[in-house]
Motif scaffolding. Structure first.
Motif, PDB file in Angstrom:
ATOM      1  N   UNK A 190     -22.919  70.726  34.232  1.00  0.00           N
ATOM      2  CA  UNK A 190     -22.908  69.727  35.300  1.00  0.00           C
ATOM      3  C   UNK A 190     -22.433  68.346  34.848  1.00  0.00           C
ATOM      4  N   UNK A 191     -22.191  68.152  33.565  1.00  0.00           N
ATOM      5  CA  UNK A 191     -21.615  66.881  33.120  1.00  0.00           C
ATOM      6  C   UNK A 191     -20.104  66.998  32.957  1.00  0.00           C
ATOM      7  N   UNK A 192     -19.553  68.133  33.371  1.00  0.00           N
ATOM      8  CA  UNK A 192     -18.103  68.285  33.334  1.00  0.00           C
ATOM      9  C   UNK A 192     -17.451  67.506  34.472  1.00  0.00           C
ATOM     10  N   UNK A 193     -16.304  66.930  34.207  1.00  0.00           N
ATOM     11  CA  UNK A 193     -15.579  66.170  35.224  1.00  0.00           C
ATOM     12  C   UNK A 193     -14.141  65.964  34.760  1.00  0.00           C
ATOM     13  N   UNK A 213     -14.060  59.912  31.092  1.00  0.00           N
ATOM     14  CA  UNK A 213     -15.164  59.077  30.617  1.00  0.00           C
ATOM     15  C   UNK A 213     -16.529  59.664  30.968  1.00  0.00           C
ATOM     16  N   UNK A 214     -16.615  60.388  32.093  1.00  0.00           N
ATOM     17  CA  UNK A 214     -17.920  60.885  32.540  1.00  0.00           C
ATOM     18  C   UNK A 214     -18.519  61.884  31.552  1.00  0.00           C
ATOM     19  N   UNK A 215     -17.827  62.966  31.186  1.00  0.00           N
ATOM     20  CA  UNK A 215     -18.426  63.874  30.200  1.00  0.00           C
ATOM     21  C   UNK A 215     -18.586  63.234  28.828  1.00  0.00           C
ATOM     22  N   UNK A 216     -17.714  62.298  28.510  1.00  0.00           N
ATOM     23  CA  UNK A 216     -17.791  61.631  27.211  1.00  0.00           C
ATOM     24  C   UNK A 216     -19.068  60.802  27.099  1.00  0.00           C
ATOM     25  N   UNK A 237     -29.464  54.529  17.885  1.00  0.00           N
ATOM     26  CA  UNK A 237     -28.017  54.504  18.071  1.00  0.00           C
ATOM     27  C   UNK A 237     -27.640  53.380  19.025  1.00  0.00           C
ATOM     28  N   UNK A 238     -26.378  52.962  18.955  1.00  0.00           N
ATOM     29  CA  UNK A 238     -25.898  51.956  19.891  1.00  0.00           C
ATOM     30  C   UNK A 238     -25.937  52.516  21.301  1.00  0.00           C
ATOM     31  N   UNK A 239     -26.349  51.678  22.249  1.00  0.00           N
ATOM     32  CA  UNK A 239     -26.438  52.136  23.629  1.00  0.00           C
ATOM     33  C   UNK A 239     -25.048  52.342  24.222  1.00  0.00           C
ATOM     34  N   UNK A 240     -25.015  53.155  25.277  1.00  0.00           N
ATOM     35  CA  UNK A 240     -23.749  53.461  25.937  1.00  0.00           C
ATOM     36  C   UNK A 240     -23.072  52.197  26.456  1.00  0.00           C
ATOM     37  N   UNK A 281     -23.360  52.198  34.250  1.00  0.00           N
ATOM     38  CA  UNK A 281     -24.068  52.281  35.529  1.00  0.00           C
ATOM     39  C   UNK A 281     -23.458  53.370  36.406  1.00  0.00           C
ATOM     40  N   UNK A 282     -22.141  53.445  36.448  1.00  0.00           N
ATOM     41  CA  UNK A 282     -21.477  54.419  37.318  1.00  0.00           C
ATOM     42  C   UNK A 282     -21.681  55.848  36.833  1.00  0.00           C
ATOM     43  N   UNK A 283     -21.699  56.058  35.526  1.00  0.00           N
ATOM     44  CA  UNK A 283     -21.992  57.397  35.013  1.00  0.00           C
ATOM     45  C   UNK A 283     -23.435  57.771  35.340  1.00  0.00           C
ATOM     46  N   UNK A 284     -24.347  56.794  35.262  1.00  0.00           N
ATOM     47  CA  UNK A 284     -25.726  57.045  35.676  1.00  0.00           C
ATOM     48  C   UNK A 284     -25.788  57.467  37.135  1.00  0.00           C
ATOM     49  N   UNK A 285     -25.003  56.823  37.985  1.00  0.00           N
ATOM     50  CA  UNK A 285     -24.952  57.193  39.398  1.00  0.00           C
ATOM     51  C   UNK A 285     -24.411  58.615  39.568  1.00  0.00           C
ATOM     52  N   UNK A 286     -23.411  58.974  38.769  1.00  0.00           N
ATOM     53  CA  UNK A 286     -22.855  60.334  38.799  1.00  0.00           C
ATOM     54  C   UNK A 286     -23.942  61.357  38.473  1.00  0.00           C
ATOM     55  N   UNK A 287     -24.739  61.064  37.454  1.00  0.00           N
ATOM     56  CA  UNK A 287     -25.801  61.987  37.062  1.00  0.00           C
ATOM     57  C   UNK A 287     -26.853  62.124  38.154  1.00  0.00           C
TER      58      UNK A 287
END
Length: 338
Positions: free
Chosen positions: A38-41, A45-48, A110-113, A123-129
């Motif tokens: 479900x993280x495929x796109x 940038x989204x799956x990364x 680790x360094x944050x996203x 923020x937008x990847x969080x919305x995607x999830x």
């Protein structure tokens, strides 16, 4: 992809998550496969970005609760896998959003996203999830599960806004702080534990037992995290000791120490938390004040209280391997501070 747990995270004193890990292994393997699917796109940038956080470790405590609670109620279908993955996506999205709001630089060492890809992207990847989480909830076809998880999502968002009002506010009371963590942390633990019996078709009393278990476990979990920031081991904490202090976060140990301190003590907390004058020397002094006022010990005592409430909540539930593993998870959460 299996559940990622270091030895330090699996064991804490005599308590261990191993029974919970083992009892949910098959379900969690399915959850992790679904997460990757479900993280495929086509948007690279989204799956990364999503894979970055998925691979960054963590206990997967919340989805394990969903799997274990469903199994404890005799569920033999596959809906709990989608609900558990939904819970993990909701949690992951919250972490992304938290790091942006809090301007955090590290998570789990680790360094944050947001530092790697930027605030907007994170923020937008969080919305995607979040979107994917709700798609999976709908796929399960349980209106009650959808209601519980959607209410949790709204409550978490309210908690985020509530935290903005208490951030760096040294006048915050203990009740106000506890209300924040009930919304931000306990709400998802509560929902994760309740949707298992829901999808299993359990009765209202059983659902209520697991709901209470999850809520109290979530509070205990967060309070121990608060205490660990001022005296834990980095592997058990998943971040560097003193991160909350350096970022000016108001947590329960600080709330208690501020209220119990002298005028000079309170001025120190205002300078470090409000004015941002945190330093390694300041952290050392902060830990001395927490020790002097008994704030750290009392935070742990409060966590033990909520842990006891979590254990009591499961008393009516029939004995099983799953129940024993869930009770062991409570012991593990509280014992992490030792």
């Amino acid at each position: 992809m299996g559940v990622i747990l270091s030895l330090e995270e699996r064991k804490s004193g005599g308590a261990t998550l191993e029974p919970l890990v083992e009892i949910t292994r098959a379900g969690m393997d399915a959850v992790n496969r679904l997460i990757l699917e479900r993280t495929g796109s086509q948007v690279t940038l989204i799956p990364e970005v999503a894979r970055y956080l998925v691979d960054s470790g963590g206990k997967r405590m919340r989805p394990m609760l969903t799997v274990a609670c469903a199994q404890a109620c005799g569920y033999e279908g596959e809906g709990h896998v989608r609900l558990a993955a939904s819970v993990e996506f909701m949690h992951t999205a919250t972490l992304f959003h938290d790091d942006v709001v809090d301007e955090s630089d590290t998570r789990r060492g680790k360094r944050t996203a947001r530092l790697l890809w930027g605030n907007k992207e994170t923020v937008l990847v969080g919305d995607f999830l979040l979107g994917q989480a709700f798609k999976m909830m709908v796929d399960v076809g349980s209106l009650d599960s959808l209601r519980v998880l959607s209410e949790a999502s709204a409550t978490i968002a309210e908690g985020e806004v509530m935290q903005l009002g208490t951030a760096k506010n040294t006048e915050t009371t203990e009740d106000e702080y506890l209300e924040v963590i009930r919304s931000k942390t306990a709400a998802l633990f509560q929902a994760a534990a309740e949707v298992g019996p829901i999808v299993a078709g359990a009765d209202r009393a059983t659902r209520a037992a697991f709901r209470s278990f999850g809520a109290n476990l979530g509070i205990a979990f967060q309070l121990i995290d608060d205490a660990l920031d001022y005296g834990g081991a980095t592997p058990a904490l998943g971040k560097n000791v003193g991160d909350d202090f350096r970022e000016g976060k108001l947590t329960l140990p600080v709330v208690l120490a501020y209220r119990r301190g002298t005028p000079e003590d309170r001025e120190f907390w205002r300078k470090t938390l409000v004015d941002g004058e945190a330093s390694d020397e300041g952290l050392k002094h902060a830990m001395e004040l927490l020790e002097k006022t008994g704030a750290l010990a009392d935070t742990v005592d409060r966590a033990k209280h909520y842990g006891a409430m979590a254990r009591d909540a499961l008393a009516p539930v029939p004995e099983s391997q799953e129940k024993a593993a869930l009770l062991g998870a409570v012991e593990f959460c509280v014992a992490r501070v030792h």
